[in-house]
Enzyme design. Structure first.
Site, PDB file in Angstrom:
ATOM      1  N   ASP A  25      14.894   3.112   4.315  1.00 11.38           N
ATOM      2  CA  ASP A  25      13.968   2.345   3.471  1.00 11.38           C
ATOM      3  C   ASP A  25      14.697   1.676   2.309  1.00 11.38           C
ATOM      4  O   ASP A  25      14.565   0.465   2.091  1.00 11.38           O
ATOM      5  CB  ASP A  25      12.856   3.253   2.913  1.00 11.38           C
ATOM      6  CG  ASP A  25      11.834   3.629   3.963  1.00 11.38           C
ATOM      7  OD1 ASP A  25      12.155   3.525   5.158  1.00 11.38           O
ATOM      8  OD2 ASP A  25      10.716   4.041   3.585  1.00 11.38           O
ATOM      9  N   ALA A  76      10.423   2.887  -2.014  1.00 10.66           N
ATOM     10  CA  ALA A  76      11.767   2.296  -2.108  1.00 10.66           C
ATOM     11  C   ALA A  76      11.713   0.962  -2.847  1.00 10.66           C
ATOM     12  O   ALA A  76      12.588   0.653  -3.660  1.00 10.66           O
ATOM     13  CB  ALA A  76      12.351   2.109  -0.710  1.00 10.66           C
ATOM     14  N   GLY A 106       3.844   3.543   5.188  1.00 16.18           N
ATOM     15  CA  GLY A 106       4.993   3.223   6.045  1.00 16.18           C
ATOM     16  C   GLY A 106       5.623   1.878   5.738  1.00 16.18           C
ATOM     17  O   GLY A 106       6.499   1.431   6.469  1.00 16.18           O
ATOM     18  N   GLY A 113       7.241   1.156   2.892  1.00 19.93           N
ATOM     19  CA  GLY A 113       8.374   1.269   1.966  1.00 19.93           C
ATOM     20  C   GLY A 113       8.027   1.042   0.508  1.00 19.93           C
ATOM     21  O   GLY A 113       8.872   0.589  -0.261  1.00 19.93           O
ATOM     22  N   PRO A 118       0.828  -1.208   0.000  1.00 21.37           N
ATOM     23  CA  PRO A 118       0.000   0.000   0.000  1.00 21.37           C
ATOM     24  C   PRO A 118       0.870   1.269   0.000  1.00 21.37           C
ATOM     25  O   PRO A 118       1.892   1.324   0.672  1.00 21.37           O
ATOM     26  CB  PRO A 118      -0.824  -0.106   1.284  1.00 21.37           C
ATOM     27  CG  PRO A 118      -0.246  -1.232   2.066  1.00 21.37           C
ATOM     28  CD  PRO A 118       0.603  -2.059   1.168  1.00 21.37           C
ATOM     29  N   VAL A 119       0.430   2.238  -0.809  1.00 21.37           N
ATOM     30  CA  VAL A 119       1.190   3.489  -0.934  1.00 21.37           C
ATOM     31  C   VAL A 119       0.981   4.340   0.322  1.00 21.37           C
ATOM     32  O   VAL A 119      -0.086   4.299   0.933  1.00 21.37           O
ATOM     33  CB  VAL A 119       0.697   4.254  -2.199  1.00 21.37           C
ATOM     34  CG1 VAL A 119       1.417   5.579  -2.354  1.00 21.37           C
ATOM     35  CG2 VAL A 119       0.922   3.403  -3.433  1.00 21.37           C
TER      36      VAL A 119
END
Ligand code: MEV
Length: 308
Positions: free
Chosen positions: A147, A105, A100, A102, A96-97
């Protein structure tokens, strides 16, 4: 056709303080992945298709500051392949964007490795991580680099900004449950807000960062000494410090509380905060019950992750 993938990540201890030189611990989350596939096409140029973010455009039409375009351009420059043409880059991700975990990255690392594979060139992990870090700056402003490091090496890390990577040796595996508030939150904004607050109140914030740093070091020792179940209370302490820092949220606090009530050994928000994910340390036999309680308390998704 060339393919590469990269895992998500979760921060166990030390987010935000890590931006100011304190250590942080992070582990890969392989249940979620970014995947990139490169195919030859008949039209000239490079096309980037990223259905998750409704992007399907020619590289040439994307701004220099576009994170995916910047990743492709920087990688091609490093690989001395600026003339690459007639390829389509398909970017897919189950991470999921803005949560948290990552996702930025992981997408960068997967693009970099897929391009290197396509061009039959080798990049060291250090080069991959450094290229992904360049894109992290576009996503996050002043990232610590944690990340891109954990996602590139796909191993638990003890990370200190600007220092060579240290793999965290997990002597005894442990189980965490990750709970998603479902609220997207910008790491860039929370990192910026912490910077503003620190500027206004340097002593208070340096004290908070130092306290988090000390918790992180202790937790790292417990993990390396094979006593992971004893770091639960340190998670609770770290969460309280992050709350004081102003980066938690009612939804995160609610899930953290629900996990503790369901028998977790400790729980905290994870990552930039204000939304996104929290984590709980659990005895393996309690993982299902804690995950269910998190769902009942409003988590939109949960992941049970065994850290080895
Ligand atoms: C983001 O995953 C972690 C933060 O500490 C920012 C960073 O380290 O770049 C909030």
């Amino acid at each position: 056709m060339s393919k590469a993938s990269a895992p998500g990540k979760v921060i166990l201890f030390g987010e935000h303080a890590v931006v100011y030189g304190q250590p942080a611990l992070a582990v890969p989350v392989t249940q979620v992945q970014a995947e990139v596939r490169i195919d030859k096409i008949f039209s000239p140029g490079i096309r980037i298709n990223a259905p998750n973010i409704q992007l399907n455009d020619k590289l040439d039409s994307l701004a220099a500051s576009h994170p995916l375009a910047a990743t492709v351009r920087n990688t091609l420059a490093t690989l001395e392949a600026g003339s690459l043409s007639g390829v389509a880059i398909l970017v897919r991700s189950t991470i999921p964007v803005a949560s948290g975990l990552g996702s930025g990255a992981a997408v960068s690392v997967a693009i970099i490795r897929a391009l290197a594979k396509h061009l039959r060139k080798d990049l060291t992990d250090e080069q991959v991580s450094q290229l992904a870090f360049e894109t992290e700056k576009l996503y996050h402003g002043t990232p610590s680099g944690i990340d891109n490091t954990v996602v590139t090496y796909a191993r638990p890390v003890y990370f200190v900004k600007g220092q060579p990577i240290e793999i965290l040796r997990v002597k005894k595996p442990f189980t965490i449950v990750i709970g998603d508030t479902g609220i997207p939150a910008s790491t860039k904004e929370s990192v910026r807000d912490v910077r503003i607050q620190r500027h206004k109140n340097p002593e208070r914030y340096e004290t908070l960062f130092a306290a988090i740093g000390s918790i992180t070091r202790t937790a790292g020792q417990l993990i390396e000494n094979g006593m992971p179940e004893s770091f639960g209370p340190l998670m609770d302490e770290n969460h309280a410090l992050l709350r004081n820092m102003g980066v938690s949220s009612p939804e995160l606090d609610n899930l953290v509380e629900a996990a503790r009530k369901a028998g977790a050994l400790g729980a905290k928000m994870s990552g930039g905060g204000r939304g996104g994910n929290m984590i709980a340390l659990v005895q393996p036999g309690k993982a299902g019950a804690v995950a269910r309680s998190l769902k009942e308390a409003g988590a939109v998704n949960t992941i049970i992750n065994k850290v080895v």
